[in-house]
Design an enzyme around this catalytic site. Sequence first.
Site, short mmCIF file in Angstrom:
data_model
loop_
_atom_site.label_atom_id
_atom_site.label_comp_id
_atom_site.label_asym_id
_atom_site.label_seq_id
_atom_site.Cartn_x
_atom_site.Cartn_y
_atom_site.Cartn_z
N LYS A 95 0.82 -1.23 0.00
CA LYS A 95 0.00 0.00 0.00
C LYS A 95 0.85 1.28 0.00
O LYS A 95 0.42 2.30 -0.52
CB LYS A 95 -0.97 -0.01 1.19
N ASP B 67 -10.89 2.29 1.94
CA ASP B 67 -11.15 1.53 3.18
C ASP B 67 -12.06 2.32 4.13
O ASP B 67 -13.00 1.77 4.70
CB ASP B 67 -9.83 1.20 3.88
N GLY C 292 -2.62 3.36 13.23
CA GLY C 292 -1.83 2.89 12.09
C GLY C 292 -2.59 3.14 10.79
O GLY C 292 -3.55 3.91 10.75
N ARG D 251 -1.74 3.01 21.79
CA ARG D 251 -0.74 2.58 22.76
C ARG D 251 0.40 3.61 22.79
O ARG D 251 0.84 4.03 23.84
CB ARG D 251 -0.23 1.21 22.30
N LYS E 242 1.73 9.03 18.55
CA LYS E 242 1.30 8.74 17.18
C LYS E 242 -0.14 9.22 16.96
O LYS E 242 -0.46 9.79 15.92
CB LYS E 242 1.39 7.23 16.94
P1 ATR Z 1 -2.29 -1.30 10.18
O1 ATR Z 1 -1.88 -0.91 8.82
O2 ATR Z 1 -2.96 -2.64 10.28
O3 ATR Z 1 -3.06 -0.23 10.88
P2 ATR Z 1 0.09 -0.54 11.55
O4 ATR Z 1 0.19 0.68 10.73
O5 ATR Z 1 1.34 -1.35 11.82
O6 ATR Z 1 -0.93 -1.58 10.97
O7 ATR Z 1 -0.55 -0.11 12.96
C1 ATR Z 1 -0.84 -1.05 13.94
C2 ATR Z 1 -1.67 -0.39 15.02
O8 ATR Z 1 -2.08 -1.36 15.99
C3 ATR Z 1 -0.92 0.69 15.80
O9 ATR Z 1 -1.84 1.67 16.22
C4 ATR Z 1 -0.40 -0.11 17.00
O10 ATR Z 1 -0.12 0.66 18.15
P3 ATR Z 1 1.31 1.42 18.27
O11 ATR Z 1 1.26 2.61 17.37
O12 ATR Z 1 1.40 1.81 19.71
O13 ATR Z 1 2.35 0.41 17.87
C5 ATR Z 1 -1.58 -1.00 17.27
N1 ATR Z 1 -1.29 -2.22 18.01
C6 ATR Z 1 -0.69 -3.34 17.56
N2 ATR Z 1 -0.66 -4.30 18.51
C7 ATR Z 1 -1.26 -3.78 19.61
C8 ATR Z 1 -1.55 -4.26 20.93
N3 ATR Z 1 -1.21 -5.51 21.30
N4 ATR Z 1 -2.19 -3.43 21.79
C9 ATR Z 1 -2.54 -2.18 21.41
N5 ATR Z 1 -2.29 -1.65 20.19
C10 ATR Z 1 -1.66 -2.44 19.30
#
Ligand code: ATR
Length: 278
Positions: A66, A102, A129, A152, A156
């Site tokens: 993407k 999306d 994310g 988390r 961000k």
């Molecule tokens: P996507 O494209 O699927 O959104 P990404 O850009 O890697 O994937 O983002 C993943 C998101 O899930 C982020 O917001 C991440 O939080 P962080 O920015 O703090 O890393 C969140 N995330 C992933 N695993 C998590 C968990 N176990 N608990 C809470 N947030 C989680």
Amino acid sequence: MTDQYAVIGNPIDFSKSPLIHGMFAEVTHQDIAYTKILGPLGEFAKTVDAFRANGGQGLNITAPFKLDAFAYATERSARAELAGAVNAMKFDGNKVIAENFDGVGLVRDVVHNLKTPMRGQRVLMLGAGGAARGALLPFLEEQPELLVIANRTLAKAQALVAQVLAQQPSAKGRLQAMGYQDLVGEQFDVVFNATSASLTGDLPPVPATVFAPNGLAYELAYAKGLTPFLRLAQNAGVKHIADGVGMLAEQAAEAFAWWRGVRPDTAAVIERIRVPLV
Ligand code: ATR
């Protein structure tokens, strides 16, 4: 000649897009072929160049391409810009026009299919994310009373909110960033899980008290059954729970309409690809 479309990703075997677009083409009587392309890693541009040289008219893009698609595009919509990611492209001579459907697909599923208006509601988005970013502008268009982005990594979420407010100052006060601990004592009518936690069977540290019992809990991931997030909502008394199957079908319908000028109904597709929430 039959018009050529495809979805590109790696892996790609799991993709439901050929099935979905095949069903759309049948009901709308559009003469298209829609295939899957396993894109070699690091060769996105080369692979898409070859597809276009062979008459390809449009593509859907899935992981991990993407961001490559974002870079490949010559024109991007505002929501693709904010998402920093592209999930659909169409080709017009040398032009590569890029979109991210999306978020609009998600809104359409919630408001139209699940009959949950967001106007005037308190909405919570978990995650900051790619999946969350794509949904922000379409969400704000629905005029919620409050839209909270909880992440988390709080910085961000804050950066994302600042970026949206720079584009849309009128959203000030209605759009806020929070950490998970700030959610204690807050309640929301619609709660979305846009974190990638469900993909590993994890639960974001969200307090069970965020769910309004008559509200909606929505997992953006699709076909993962009753994820820890949906189970938490169910145990908190939420009756209306959903996963991303409708979002998947609706973003596909948006792309189809953009390419072909006719918007297919999604009910049959959702029925066909739905996986029970157990
Ligand atoms: P996507 O494209 O699927 O959104 P990404 O850009 O890697 O994937 O983002 C993943 C998101 O899930 C982020 O917001 C991440 O939080 P962080 O920015 O703090 O890393 C969140 N995330 C992933 N695993 C998590 C968990 N176990 N608990 C809470 N947030 C989680």
